[in-house]
Write a protein that holds these residues in place. Structure first.
Motif, mmCIF file in Angstrom:
data_model
loop_
_atom_site.group_PDB
_atom_site.id
_atom_site.type_symbol
_atom_site.label_atom_id
_atom_site.label_comp_id
_atom_site.label_asym_id
_atom_site.label_seq_id
_atom_site.Cartn_x
_atom_site.Cartn_y
_atom_site.Cartn_z
ATOM 1 N N THR A 115 0.801 -1.341 -0.345
ATOM 2 C CA THR A 115 0.179 -0.046 -0.018
ATOM 3 C C THR A 115 0.962 0.555 0.909
ATOM 4 O OG1 THR A 115 0.156 -0.379 2.627
ATOM 5 C CG2 THR A 115 -1.729 -1.344 1.313
ATOM 6 N N ILE A 116 0.116 2.235 -1.041
ATOM 7 C CA ILE A 116 1.444 3.751 -0.932
ATOM 8 C C ILE A 116 -0.165 4.332 -1.211
ATOM 9 C CG2 ILE A 116 2.423 4.482 -2.680
ATOM 10 C CD1 ILE A 116 3.897 2.914 -3.832
ATOM 11 N N ALA A 117 0.398 5.638 0.700
ATOM 12 C CA ALA A 117 -0.533 6.111 0.659
ATOM 13 C C ALA A 117 0.086 7.647 -0.561
ATOM 14 C CB ALA A 117 -0.664 6.754 2.093
ATOM 15 N N VAL A 118 -1.111 8.139 -0.909
ATOM 16 C CA VAL A 118 -0.394 9.775 -1.490
ATOM 17 C C VAL A 118 -1.548 11.141 -0.895
ATOM 18 C CG1 VAL A 118 0.530 8.580 -3.116
ATOM 19 C CG2 VAL A 118 -1.395 9.021 -3.382
ATOM 20 N N ASP A 119 -1.041 11.788 -0.909
ATOM 21 C CA ASP A 119 -1.782 13.148 -0.304
ATOM 22 C C ASP A 119 -3.461 13.276 -1.627
ATOM 23 O OD1 ASP A 119 -0.564 12.778 1.722
ATOM 24 O OD2 ASP A 119 0.016 14.418 1.835
ATOM 25 N N ARG A 120 -4.663 12.689 -1.740
ATOM 26 C CA ARG A 120 -5.317 13.008 -2.124
ATOM 27 C C ARG A 120 -6.423 13.044 -1.324
ATOM 28 N NH1 ARG A 120 -4.172 9.126 -6.848
ATOM 29 N NH2 ARG A 120 -5.464 7.678 -5.097
ATOM 30 N N SER A 121 -7.444 13.662 -1.816
ATOM 31 C CA SER A 121 -8.589 14.102 -0.428
ATOM 32 C C SER A 121 -9.617 14.928 -0.942
ATOM 33 C CB SER A 121 -8.744 14.381 1.041
ATOM 34 O OG SER A 121 -8.932 14.446 2.017
ATOM 35 N N LYS A 122 -10.386 14.581 -0.721
ATOM 36 C CA LYS A 122 -11.576 15.630 -0.967
ATOM 37 C C LYS A 122 -12.819 16.028 0.091
ATOM 38 C CE LYS A 122 -15.783 12.183 -1.052
ATOM 39 N NZ LYS A 122 -17.029 11.281 -1.590
ATOM 40 N N ASN A 123 -11.815 15.977 1.552
ATOM 41 C CA ASN A 123 -12.751 16.430 2.538
ATOM 42 C C ASN A 123 -11.965 17.128 3.130
ATOM 43 O OD1 ASN A 123 -15.445 14.684 2.707
ATOM 44 N ND2 ASN A 123 -13.415 12.504 3.272
ATOM 45 N N PHE A 124 -10.170 17.477 2.806
ATOM 46 C CA PHE A 124 -9.361 17.836 3.392
ATOM 47 C C PHE A 124 -8.417 18.669 2.744
ATOM 48 C CE2 PHE A 124 -11.173 14.983 6.834
ATOM 49 C CZ PHE A 124 -11.256 15.241 8.055
ATOM 50 N N ALA A 125 -8.633 20.127 2.517
ATOM 51 C CA ALA A 125 -7.699 20.910 1.944
ATOM 52 C C ALA A 125 -6.352 20.523 2.265
ATOM 53 C CB ALA A 125 -8.016 21.923 2.115
ATOM 54 N N VAL A 126 -5.146 20.382 3.318
ATOM 55 C CA VAL A 126 -4.502 20.073 3.775
ATOM 56 C C VAL A 126 -3.803 18.512 3.567
ATOM 57 C CG1 VAL A 126 -4.090 19.056 6.193
ATOM 58 C CG2 VAL A 126 -2.497 20.435 6.029
ATOM 59 N N ALA A 127 -4.458 17.712 3.572
ATOM 60 C CA ALA A 127 -4.713 16.048 2.609
ATOM 61 C C ALA A 127 -4.477 16.045 1.354
ATOM 62 C CB ALA A 127 -5.446 14.935 3.251
ATOM 63 N N ASP A 128 -4.703 17.424 0.502
ATOM 64 C CA ASP A 128 -5.245 17.117 -1.218
ATOM 65 C C ASP A 128 -3.619 17.987 -1.986
ATOM 66 O OD1 ASP A 128 -6.984 16.082 -3.303
ATOM 67 O OD2 ASP A 128 -7.463 18.316 -2.757
ATOM 68 N N GLY A 129 -2.680 17.271 -1.208
ATOM 69 C CA GLY A 129 -1.474 18.045 -2.119
ATOM 70 C C GLY A 129 -1.153 16.948 -3.304
ATOM 71 N N LEU A 130 -1.312 16.655 -3.709
ATOM 72 C CA LEU A 130 -0.904 15.746 -4.295
ATOM 73 C C LEU A 130 -1.676 16.595 -5.426
ATOM 74 C CD1 LEU A 130 0.985 13.634 -6.554
ATOM 75 C CD2 LEU A 130 -0.889 11.741 -5.776
ATOM 76 N N SER A 131 -1.024 17.301 -6.829
ATOM 77 C CA SER A 131 -1.714 18.339 -7.566
ATOM 78 C C SER A 131 -1.787 16.955 -9.130
ATOM 79 C CB SER A 131 -1.060 19.125 -8.673
ATOM 80 O OG SER A 131 0.790 18.691 -8.534
ATOM 81 N N ALA A 132 -2.770 18.437 -9.681
ATOM 82 C CA ALA A 132 -3.444 16.516 -10.902
ATOM 83 C C ALA A 132 -1.936 15.823 -11.786
ATOM 84 C CB ALA A 132 -4.391 17.659 -11.979
ATOM 85 N N GLY A 133 -1.256 17.278 -12.489
ATOM 86 C CA GLY A 133 0.400 17.983 -12.734
ATOM 87 C C GLY A 133 0.882 16.764 -12.315
ATOM 88 N N CYS A 134 1.308 16.784 -10.862
ATOM 89 C CA CYS A 134 1.987 14.859 -10.311
ATOM 90 C C CYS A 134 2.073 13.841 -10.368
ATOM 91 C CB CYS A 134 2.692 15.830 -9.026
ATOM 92 S SG CYS A 134 3.728 16.732 -8.468
ATOM 93 N N GLU A 135 0.233 14.008 -10.546
ATOM 94 C CA GLU A 135 -0.195 12.996 -10.556
ATOM 95 C C GLU A 135 -0.200 12.428 -11.391
ATOM 96 O OE1 GLU A 135 -4.172 10.231 -8.992
ATOM 97 O OE2 GLU A 135 -4.903 12.396 -9.312
ATOM 98 N N ALA A 136 -0.648 12.602 -12.425
ATOM 99 C CA ALA A 136 -0.275 12.529 -14.121
ATOM 100 C C ALA A 136 1.379 11.721 -14.509
ATOM 101 C CB ALA A 136 -0.325 13.551 -15.540
ATOM 102 N N LEU A 137 2.145 12.871 -13.605
ATOM 103 C CA LEU A 137 4.006 12.129 -13.763
ATOM 104 C C LEU A 137 3.707 11.189 -13.141
ATOM 105 C CD1 LEU A 137 5.728 15.559 -12.849
ATOM 106 C CD2 LEU A 137 5.882 14.375 -15.012
ATOM 107 N N LEU A 138 3.593 10.317 -12.000
ATOM 108 C CA LEU A 138 3.316 8.573 -11.491
ATOM 109 C C LEU A 138 3.056 8.251 -12.545
ATOM 110 C CD1 LEU A 138 2.337 9.976 -8.018
ATOM 111 C CD2 LEU A 138 4.949 9.569 -8.524
ATOM 112 N N LEU A 139 1.258 8.230 -13.136
ATOM 113 C CA LEU A 139 1.011 7.497 -13.539
ATOM 114 C C LEU A 139 1.684 7.503 -14.616
ATOM 115 C CD1 LEU A 139 -2.678 8.411 -12.986
ATOM 116 C CD2 LEU A 139 -1.619 6.772 -12.132
ATOM 117 N N GLU A 140 2.295 8.248 -15.418
ATOM 118 C CA GLU A 140 3.276 7.671 -16.553
ATOM 119 C C GLU A 140 4.592 7.651 -16.895
ATOM 120 O OE1 GLU A 140 3.502 11.853 -18.101
ATOM 121 O OE2 GLU A 140 1.244 11.739 -18.534
ATOM 122 N N GLY A 141 5.137 7.634 -15.192
ATOM 123 C CA GLY A 141 6.388 7.097 -15.385
ATOM 124 C C GLY A 141 6.492 5.923 -14.229
ATOM 125 N N LEU A 142 5.828 5.081 -14.055
ATOM 126 C CA LEU A 142 5.894 4.060 -12.800
ATOM 127 C C LEU A 142 4.603 2.310 -13.693
ATOM 128 C CD1 LEU A 142 5.293 5.618 -9.597
ATOM 129 C CD2 LEU A 142 7.187 5.199 -10.223
#
Length: 411
Positions: A120-147
């Motif tokens: 399990t790999i936790a990432v900072d994505r959240s619809k409820n808590f702003a402070v827990a929603d730090g993974l930007s769309a661009g960074c998430e795309a980089l992870l999805l494309e690069g891994l």
């Protein structure tokens, strides 16, 4: 005039607090979570909100793309950075991307996953808590494309890390919070004087700029725009602005960021009419009602309770004592409206789903924000607005600065 610490001292303190956070609080958060790895990804100038909790002061922004990986092992939590070399960062994190001129960054991260085989790999994505929603769309795309999908399919949103890593205070922060509060309140005490407040001349805007200027003069940041308003006898509206007159009840709202810690405070002052030598008794009595409600809330802030449970129990106790109250308190840590349990909202005096269901913890700091209505200022229901920066530890709640039981008299 109060003195503040030098920049060198502040940096040393912030680094000590970072070391404590990484060695104490991060492992505690990982223990509460089901994650084998917590992945923190920030881009330069678009950092994850938890960035300020995890990096030393000499590393003020991400460098291009900065990745941290907190890995749960049998020996404890190992901390890696997958980023370009930086000696300040490497005093706190092991460098994993060694051959950075030859190996692509995502290849290094992939290699880390292959070495530790996280389920399990936790990432900072959240619809409820702003402070827990730090993974930007661009960074998430980089992870999805690069891994490989092997690893991206194991990524999930986990609110525990961002909330607890920022909410829980380190021993040094708990020790220093009274000092931070003293600095903040000193500005209000300097403002609420006859040298600064001239009836018939001084405006509420003048006092707002006074708070801003004094914070800047001391080398501090104010984390929201300070406000000043008036309750005036004969005026139905509870918060007016403009020129200050004798008989006005002044109310300010002010908070600073100092050594990576926040305050959030509201205090009252009374501008004397000609011949008056003390606060009108009805205002003294109204503040006493407010103080009683503050104590009721503190009595109900018990570790293990949710924010909603504290809210409901406090208002029920107030009703039993005939107190007409509103409650809208919040954690105050690395952000003024910080991560942790919400205890009511100004706009919603009821239970708050999800954010109100977070449980209260020891070693936390809060803005005890509320109001009561009581007879004063020529009407049956005068608002008494207050807010105190407080601290909760194993012995209970502590008010961090004296004076909550007094309205400052400006003669």
């Amino acid at each position: 005039m109060i003195k503040v610490r030098s920049v060198r001292e502040r940096y040393e303190i912030q680094e000590r607090c970072l070391k404590e956070r990484l060695e104490r609080i991060v492992p505690q958060a990982m223990e509460q979570s089901g994650a084998d790895i917590w992945l923190h990804v920030s881009r330069e100038y678009n950092e994850d909100p938890t960035f300020r909790a995890l990096f030393p002061p000499m590393y003020p922004t991400a460098r291009r793309l900065t990745i941290l990986a907190f890995v749960k092992t049998e020996e404890g939590v190992r901390r890696f950075h997958v980023a370009m070399p930086d000696e300040d960062l490497e005093r706190f994190y092991e460098r994993y991307w060694v051959d950075w001129r030859e190996e692509p960054q995502m290849a290094a991260l992939q290699r880390l996953f292959e070495e530790y085989q996280p389920r399990t790999i936790a990432v900072d994505r959240s619809k409820n808590f702003a402070v827990a929603d730090g993974l930007s769309a661009g960074c998430e795309a980089l992870l999805l494309e690069g891994l490989d999908e092997t690893w991206t399919s194991r990524m999930y949103a986990d609110d525990v890390f961002p909330i607890k890593v920022m909410e829980l205070r380190t021993p040094t922060e708990m020790e220093l919070m009274p000092e931070v509060a003293d600095v903040s309140y000193s500005i209000l005490e300097e403002m609420y004087t006859s040298e600064v407040v001239k009836p018939g001349i001084t405006t509420t805007q003048d006092l707002e700029f006074f708070m801003r200027q004094r914070a800047v003069d001391l080398g501090l940041e104010y984390w929201f725009e300070p406000t000043m308003d008036i309750e005036r006898a004969g005026v139905d509206e509870s918060r007016i602005t403009g020129v200050i007159e004798p008989g006005d009840l002044l109310h300010c709202d002010f908070g600073i960021r100092y050594m990576n810690m926040m305050t959030d405070s509201q205090r009252l002052a009374y501008v004397a009419r000609p011949g008056e030598t003390e606060i009108p008794s009805e205002l003294v009595d109204a503040l006493a009602v407010n103080n009683r409600f503050q104590d009721i809330v503190c009595e109900n802030m018990l570790p293990g309770r949710t924010g909603n449970e504290v809210f409901e129990a406090s208002l029920a106790a107030a009703r039993e004592e005939g107190i007409d109250a509103m409650l809208y308190s919040h954690p105050c840590n690395m952000y003024g409206h910080g991560p942790g349990p919400t205890i009511g909202l100004w706009s919603n005096q009821g239970s708050i789903p999800v954010v109100g269901d977070v449980r209260v913890d020891e070693n936390t700091c809060w803005a005890l924000e509320l109001n009561v209505k009581a007879p004063a200022q020529g009407r049956d229901k005068c608002f008494i607005y207050t807010e105190e920066t407080i601290m909760l530890d194993s012995e209970g709640v502590h008010y961090l600065h004296e004076g909550r039981d007094k309205i400052t008299f400006i003669g």
